[in-house]
Design a protein around this motif. Sequence first.
Motif, PDB file in Angstrom:
ATOM      1  N   ALA A 184      41.317   5.245 -18.256  1.00 42.04           N
ATOM      2  CA  ALA A 184      39.949   4.719 -19.159  1.00 42.04           C
ATOM      3  C   ALA A 184      39.046   3.923 -18.379  1.00 42.04           C
ATOM      4  O   ALA A 184      37.895   4.166 -18.337  1.00 42.04           O
ATOM      5  N   ALA A 185      39.570   3.392 -17.388  1.00 44.56           N
ATOM      6  CA  ALA A 185      38.544   2.757 -16.611  1.00 44.56           C
ATOM      7  C   ALA A 185      37.767   3.677 -15.709  1.00 44.56           C
ATOM      8  O   ALA A 185      36.387   3.515 -15.407  1.00 44.56           O
ATOM      9  N   VAL A 186      38.208   4.857 -15.367  1.00 44.41           N
ATOM     10  CA  VAL A 186      37.650   6.104 -14.681  1.00 44.41           C
ATOM     11  C   VAL A 186      36.600   6.570 -15.783  1.00 44.41           C
ATOM     12  O   VAL A 186      35.507   6.879 -15.275  1.00 44.41           O
ATOM     13  N   GLU A 187      37.179   7.240 -16.843  1.00 39.12           N
ATOM     14  CA  GLU A 187      36.610   7.844 -17.632  1.00 39.12           C
ATOM     15  C   GLU A 187      35.195   7.199 -18.464  1.00 39.12           C
ATOM     16  O   GLU A 187      34.251   7.805 -18.454  1.00 39.12           O
ATOM     17  N   TYR A 188      35.558   5.845 -18.647  1.00 37.21           N
ATOM     18  CA  TYR A 188      34.307   5.268 -19.302  1.00 37.21           C
ATOM     19  C   TYR A 188      33.221   4.830 -18.535  1.00 37.21           C
ATOM     20  O   TYR A 188      32.393   4.376 -19.029  1.00 37.21           O
ATOM     21  N   THR A 189      33.491   5.019 -17.207  1.00 41.00           N
ATOM     22  CA  THR A 189      32.325   4.771 -16.206  1.00 41.00           C
ATOM     23  C   THR A 189      31.952   5.953 -15.531  1.00 41.00           C
ATOM     24  O   THR A 189      31.112   5.648 -14.395  1.00 41.00           O
ATOM     25  N   MET A 248      37.494  -2.219 -23.478  1.00 37.35           N
ATOM     26  CA  MET A 248      37.154  -1.682 -22.030  1.00 37.35           C
ATOM     27  C   MET A 248      35.960  -0.697 -22.207  1.00 37.35           C
ATOM     28  O   MET A 248      34.898  -0.686 -21.540  1.00 37.35           O
ATOM     29  N   SER A 249      35.839   0.040 -23.457  1.00 26.00           N
ATOM     30  CA  SER A 249      34.904   0.750 -23.921  1.00 26.00           C
ATOM     31  C   SER A 249      33.585   0.343 -23.891  1.00 26.00           C
ATOM     32  O   SER A 249      32.646   0.459 -23.586  1.00 26.00           O
ATOM     33  N   GLN A 250      33.553  -0.940 -24.655  1.00 22.68           N
ATOM     34  CA  GLN A 250      32.438  -1.700 -24.813  1.00 22.68           C
ATOM     35  C   GLN A 250      31.925  -2.452 -23.739  1.00 22.68           C
ATOM     36  O   GLN A 250      30.937  -2.558 -23.397  1.00 22.68           O
ATOM     37  N   GLN A 251      32.908  -2.810 -23.069  1.00 27.75           N
ATOM     38  CA  GLN A 251      32.529  -3.593 -21.443  1.00 27.75           C
ATOM     39  C   GLN A 251      31.880  -2.512 -20.646  1.00 27.75           C
ATOM     40  O   GLN A 251      30.938  -2.789 -19.769  1.00 27.75           O
ATOM     41  N   ALA A 252      32.558  -1.402 -20.577  1.00 25.23           N
ATOM     42  CA  ALA A 252      31.703  -0.346 -19.974  1.00 25.23           C
ATOM     43  C   ALA A 252      30.349   0.016 -20.176  1.00 25.23           C
ATOM     44  O   ALA A 252      29.618   0.105 -19.493  1.00 25.23           O
ATOM     45  N   ARG A 253      30.116  -0.019 -21.539  1.00 21.01           N
ATOM     46  CA  ARG A 253      28.731   0.386 -22.089  1.00 21.01           C
ATOM     47  C   ARG A 253      27.946  -0.942 -21.685  1.00 21.01           C
ATOM     48  O   ARG A 253      26.658  -0.685 -21.497  1.00 21.01           O
ATOM     49  N   ASP A 254      28.556  -1.881 -21.504  1.00 20.99           N
ATOM     50  CA  ASP A 254      27.736  -3.141 -21.147  1.00 20.99           C
ATOM     51  C   ASP A 254      27.134  -3.288 -19.704  1.00 20.99           C
ATOM     52  O   ASP A 254      26.874  -4.472 -19.165  1.00 20.99           O
ATOM     53  N   ALA A 312      30.082  -3.076 -17.036  1.00 19.67           N
ATOM     54  CA  ALA A 312      31.227  -3.160 -16.433  1.00 19.67           C
ATOM     55  C   ALA A 312      31.536  -1.947 -15.452  1.00 19.67           C
ATOM     56  O   ALA A 312      31.601  -0.671 -15.789  1.00 19.67           O
ATOM     57  N   SER A 313      31.838  -2.243 -14.100  1.00 18.87           N
ATOM     58  CA  SER A 313      32.275  -1.242 -13.168  1.00 18.87           C
ATOM     59  C   SER A 313      33.678  -0.548 -13.481  1.00 18.87           C
ATOM     60  O   SER A 313      34.565  -1.103 -13.856  1.00 18.87           O
ATOM     61  N   ARG A 314      34.027   0.382 -12.806  1.00 17.21           N
ATOM     62  CA  ARG A 314      35.252   0.758 -12.803  1.00 17.21           C
ATOM     63  C   ARG A 314      36.403   0.005 -12.442  1.00 17.21           C
ATOM     64  O   ARG A 314      37.374  -0.312 -12.814  1.00 17.21           O
ATOM     65  N   GLU A 315      35.892  -0.603 -10.921  1.00 16.75           N
ATOM     66  CA  GLU A 315      36.793  -1.513 -10.424  1.00 16.75           C
ATOM     67  C   GLU A 315      37.076  -2.764 -11.536  1.00 16.75           C
ATOM     68  O   GLU A 315      38.108  -3.374 -11.331  1.00 16.75           O
ATOM     69  N   GLU A 316      36.019  -3.367 -12.056  1.00 19.39           N
ATOM     70  CA  GLU A 316      36.238  -4.187 -12.854  1.00 19.39           C
ATOM     71  C   GLU A 316      37.047  -3.916 -14.226  1.00 19.39           C
ATOM     72  O   GLU A 316      38.035  -5.163 -14.609  1.00 19.39           O
ATOM     73  N   ALA A 356      42.773  -3.928 -16.489  1.00 17.72           N
ATOM     74  CA  ALA A 356      43.908  -3.249 -16.909  1.00 17.72           C
ATOM     75  C   ALA A 356      44.995  -3.887 -16.406  1.00 17.72           C
ATOM     76  O   ALA A 356      46.321  -3.869 -16.722  1.00 17.72           O
ATOM     77  N   GLU A 357      45.109  -4.255 -15.075  1.00 13.75           N
ATOM     78  CA  GLU A 357      46.219  -4.858 -14.340  1.00 13.75           C
ATOM     79  C   GLU A 357      46.702  -6.008 -15.014  1.00 13.75           C
ATOM     80  O   GLU A 357      47.749  -6.455 -15.173  1.00 13.75           O
ATOM     81  N   ILE A 358      45.597  -6.882 -15.600  1.00 11.00           N
ATOM     82  CA  ILE A 358      45.955  -8.131 -16.354  1.00 11.00           C
ATOM     83  C   ILE A 358      46.772  -7.561 -17.525  1.00 11.00           C
ATOM     84  O   ILE A 358      47.682  -8.353 -18.022  1.00 11.00           O
ATOM     85  N   ALA A 359      46.261  -6.854 -18.280  1.00  9.01           N
ATOM     86  CA  ALA A 359      46.643  -6.345 -19.454  1.00  9.01           C
ATOM     87  C   ALA A 359      48.384  -5.655 -19.475  1.00  9.01           C
ATOM     88  O   ALA A 359      49.206  -6.164 -20.119  1.00  9.01           O
ATOM     89  N   LEU A 360      48.491  -5.074 -18.098  1.00  8.33           N
ATOM     90  CA  LEU A 360      49.744  -4.781 -18.195  1.00  8.33           C
ATOM     91  C   LEU A 360      50.696  -5.791 -17.604  1.00  8.33           C
ATOM     92  O   LEU A 360      52.175  -5.696 -17.940  1.00  8.33           O
TER      93      LEU A 360
END
Length: 217
Positions: free
Chosen positions: A110-115, A185-191, A193-197, A202-206
């Motif tokens: 998602a981090a990759v696709e959304y950005t 993550m979708s909304q933050q990408a639109r705002d 946020a970078s892939r790295e962010e 995602a790391e924190i979520a896991l």
Amino acid sequence: MVSSEQSEQAGVPVRKGRTRGRPRSFDRATALERALMAFWEHGYEATSVSDLTRVMDIGAPSLYAAFGDKRSLFEEVVQEYGARYGSFGMRALAEESTARAGAERMLREAAVEYTAPGRPHGCLVIHAAANCSTAEVEEDLRRRRNANIAAIESRIDADVDAGVLPPDTDAAALARYVGAMIQGMSQQARDGASREELEALAEIALAAWPRVRANGG
């Protein structure tokens, strides 16, 4: 009176009746992709028929003839989006050996696709529902999002039954947690946020995921 045959023989052009011009043909797949990008960028409600005809480079009659009304076009767009851009999540759940591995892959992808560059950021199915006043469209998008959460829950339940996750794991809450992360993550990408962010998120979520059994992978 001079006949048309005599006029033609004299070199005078004769109009034998008006012929209708054929409507300009278009590439349906290209037009659909352009509509997809418009809905993805602006959402369902904010994308007008005039916006669509402009970006698709066709007239309204051609749009209606090829795709039906705006809602029918959007339904086809959502199907196309799911096949081309939005299938990574369910594919991760299906292909990974555990629910946690599937969720991890889903969040990372998602981090990759959304950005991804060159197209709107975030998820069309999430964003298109914003400020939507068309009840049928809003309900369809809600149903799709809830179906994704249900698929995650089913995968978690399977791991609980297999002894991979603790028996007291709240599968419904954990699935909604993953869904909330995806939507956020979708909304933050639109705002912006970078892939790295998003990968860091995602790391924190896991880290909140229940501890798996030693034989659970």
